[in-house]
Design a protein around this motif. Structure first.
Motif, PDB file in Angstrom:
ATOM      1  N   TYR A 104      10.794   5.463  -7.612  1.00 49.38           N
ATOM      2  CA  TYR A 104      11.292   4.495  -6.615  1.00 49.38           C
ATOM      3  C   TYR A 104      10.163   3.707  -5.953  1.00 49.38           C
ATOM      4  O   TYR A 104      10.402   2.688  -5.316  1.00 49.38           O
ATOM      5  CB  TYR A 104      12.078   5.246  -5.529  1.00 49.38           C
ATOM      6  N   ALA A 105       8.911   4.190  -6.064  1.00 47.16           N
ATOM      7  CA  ALA A 105       7.807   3.554  -5.326  1.00 47.16           C
ATOM      8  C   ALA A 105       7.617   2.110  -5.787  1.00 47.16           C
ATOM      9  O   ALA A 105       7.728   1.801  -6.972  1.00 47.16           O
ATOM     10  CB  ALA A 105       6.526   4.348  -5.535  1.00 47.16           C
ATOM     11  N   GLU A 106       7.333   1.225  -4.830  1.00 50.63           N
ATOM     12  CA  GLU A 106       7.068  -0.177  -5.162  1.00 50.63           C
ATOM     13  C   GLU A 106       5.611  -0.333  -5.599  1.00 50.63           C
ATOM     14  O   GLU A 106       4.721   0.292  -5.030  1.00 50.63           O
ATOM     15  CB  GLU A 106       7.298  -1.052  -3.922  1.00 50.63           C
ATOM     16  N   LEU A 107       5.381  -1.171  -6.587  1.00 47.55           N
ATOM     17  CA  LEU A 107       4.030  -1.355  -7.117  1.00 47.55           C
ATOM     18  C   LEU A 107       3.553  -2.769  -6.812  1.00 47.55           C
ATOM     19  O   LEU A 107       4.287  -3.734  -7.031  1.00 47.55           O
ATOM     20  CB  LEU A 107       4.088  -1.110  -8.629  1.00 47.55           C
ATOM     21  N   LEU A 108       2.314  -2.875  -6.312  1.00 48.70           N
ATOM     22  CA  LEU A 108       1.795  -4.182  -5.903  1.00 48.70           C
ATOM     23  C   LEU A 108       0.343  -4.285  -6.367  1.00 48.70           C
ATOM     24  O   LEU A 108      -0.427  -3.339  -6.196  1.00 48.70           O
ATOM     25  CB  LEU A 108       1.853  -4.238  -4.368  1.00 48.70           C
ATOM     26  N   PHE A 109      -0.037  -5.418  -6.957  1.00 48.20           N
ATOM     27  CA  PHE A 109      -1.425  -5.598  -7.394  1.00 48.20           C
ATOM     28  C   PHE A 109      -2.113  -6.557  -6.434  1.00 48.20           C
ATOM     29  O   PHE A 109      -1.679  -7.697  -6.286  1.00 48.20           O
ATOM     30  CB  PHE A 109      -1.448  -6.139  -8.827  1.00 48.20           C
ATOM     31  N   ILE A 110      -3.157  -6.057  -5.751  1.00 53.16           N
ATOM     32  CA  ILE A 110      -3.760  -6.868  -4.686  1.00 53.16           C
ATOM     33  C   ILE A 110      -5.287  -6.886  -4.796  1.00 53.16           C
ATOM     34  O   ILE A 110      -5.874  -6.151  -5.602  1.00 53.16           O
ATOM     35  CB  ILE A 110      -3.400  -6.294  -3.291  1.00 53.16           C
ATOM     36  N   SER A 111      -5.908  -7.704  -3.962  1.00 50.38           N
ATOM     37  CA  SER A 111      -7.355  -7.647  -3.839  1.00 50.38           C
ATOM     38  C   SER A 111      -7.726  -7.890  -2.384  1.00 50.38           C
ATOM     39  O   SER A 111      -7.450  -8.953  -1.835  1.00 50.38           O
ATOM     40  CB  SER A 111      -8.011  -8.714  -4.718  1.00 50.38           C
TER      41      SER A 111
END
Length: 446
Positions: A328-335
């Motif tokens: 269920y965890a949301e995945l986000l690609f950031i810097s």
């Protein structure tokens, strides 16, 4: 304004062989918080939930000590005491009636006394009051209050000890602060960029920052306002001491993480894109999962990765594999360095926080369940078929559902998971775990 309850934290400090794990196991009983079938979650019991009377608290073991020499013991006890003073509401200081009062105990007692945190002095291995009471009185010399005699092995005296521990907790009504700000814990291994994310959020958005007065724990709380909405970020990055011993550091980090997760609604697990997802990440994520928090996995340093059209897909798959128990965890690609997708972080926090607190009416839930049962018949065993009578939502944060059935034994984990998937299909619940409690109700009661 929503009322907020925080669970108090009690930390145990003591020399080797005074019976810390025996006490820990006696208090935690069967209620050990480590989930056996969750892969990657640490097996040594660093923390557990304990209930006494009507209060629940988190018990933390601040660390083992390698008994090499007297100096090592003292320096490691000081570290334990330091960790306890930074993270706990009440400190359990455990000593051993048979070893008597030793120098290290006195030195640690001095530290604890200066911390002004409530300390409960527990004298262990007192399996006969007549025989040992005179020796118990010796511990008055530590000057940190009345020694409480117990025998963890025989479970004697634990009630008196717990009464004392609970008496130091904030009163229920004080504990429920009026606060509806979203509280976000930023967790992860050292050097994955937790602080830089917070600094970037602060610097970039010219947000209003103030240190919150009166936060007792060492985790740094930062208030942020973004688009008119207030957030509190709890940062576990404040590892003040440079610690050479890896095991120590790992345990210290887990203690700090438990303490931060406990006080948050949403947990952002920061993973380093250049290093990939590690076993340590799974341990930290496991803490949030067990504690039923909304979870966002933020892959930081994404700017430093060479990419083709499949990079995100491949990385996501790895993360989902290692953290398979939290799909269920949301995945986000950031810097944090370039600020890439950091504004998306707030949107995602708002979304998972809303899902974490979402309520669904009983009527709708029962419609979903009835349809699910028609689509896939409940399992049966030896001619007995599982019947699902009724479902209702008992609480939020995390959303918790109670299902009444004719026979608990027949409600296999996989069928509960199937019902969960049906509910998720309708309402999404992205970013939040769902909890199910199965209750038995006999035909006639129905």
């Amino acid at each position: 304004m929503a009322k907020r309850k925080t669970k108090p934290i009690v930390a145990v400090v003591g020399r080797p062989n005074v019976g810390k794990s025996t006490l820990f196991n006696a208090l935690a009983g069967s209620n050990i918080s480590i989930v056996k079938d969750t892969p990657g979650i640490t097996r040594d019991r660093i923390y557990a939930d304990v209930s006494w009377l009507d209060r629940t608290f988190t018990l933390i073991d601040t660390g083992g000590i390698e008994p090499e020499s007297k100096d090592v013991i003292l320096s490691q006890m000081r570290k334990q005491a330091q960790t306890a003073m930074e993270t706990a509401d009440v400190i359990l200081f455990l000593v051993d009636v048979k070893q008597g009062l030793v120098d290290a105990d006195s030195k640690v007692a001095d530290m604890l006394r200066r911390s002004h945190k409530p300390v409960v002095l527990v004298v262990n291995k007192v399996d006969s009051l007549d025989k040992y009471m005179a020796d118990v009185y010796e511990f008055y010399n530590l000057g940190i209050g009345d020694p409480v005699p117990v025998s963890a092995a025989n479970r004697m005296g634990l009630g008196d000890m717990l009464d004392l521990v609970v008496s130091y907790f904030p009163k229920e009504d004080l504990e429920e602060e009026e606060d509806d700000r979203t509280r976000v814990a930023i967790v992860g291994r050292p050097n994955v960029g937790k602080s830089s994310i917070i600094n970037r959020l602060l610097g970039e958005e010219r947000l209003i920052v103030s240190d919150i007065a009166g936060t007792t724990r060492d985790a740094v709380d930062t208030e942020l306002t973004y688009k008119g909405k207030e957030y509190v970020f709890i940062d576990t990055a404040g590892l003040r001491r440079k610690n050479k011993v890896k095991e120590d550091l790992e345990r210290y980090m887990i203690v700090r993480t438990v303490s931060a997760v406990e006080r948050s609604d949403v947990v952002v697990l920061v993973i380093d894109a250049t290093e990939g997802v590690a076993e340590q990440d799974a341990k930290i994520a496991g803490i949030a999962h067990e504690r039923g928090k909304a979870v966002i996995i933020a892959v930081n340093k994404w700017d430093a990765i060479e990419k083709d059209d499949k990079t995100i897909y491949r990385f996501s798959e790895k993360v989902r594999n290692v953290l398979s128990y939290m799909p269920y965890a949301e995945l986000l690609f950031i810097s944090a360095k370039t600020g890439q997708r950091l504004n998306k972080l707030f949107e995602t926090i708002d979304m998972v926080s809303a899902n974490h607190a979402m309520r669904i009416s009983t009527g709708v839930l029962n419609e979903i369940m009835a349809e699910a049962v028609t689509l896939q018949q409940p399992p049966s065993d030896k001619g007995k078929r599982l019947k699902l009578y009724y479902i209702t939502q008992a609480s939020v944060k995390p959303p918790t559902f109670v299902i009444f059935v004719n026979n608990k034994e027949l409600m296999h984990f996989s069928y509960t998971r199937y019902i969960e998937n049906q509910i998720r299909e309708t309402f999404g619940f992205r970013g939040t775990p769902l909890k199910f409690i199965i209750r038995e109700r006999k035909e006639k009661e129905k």
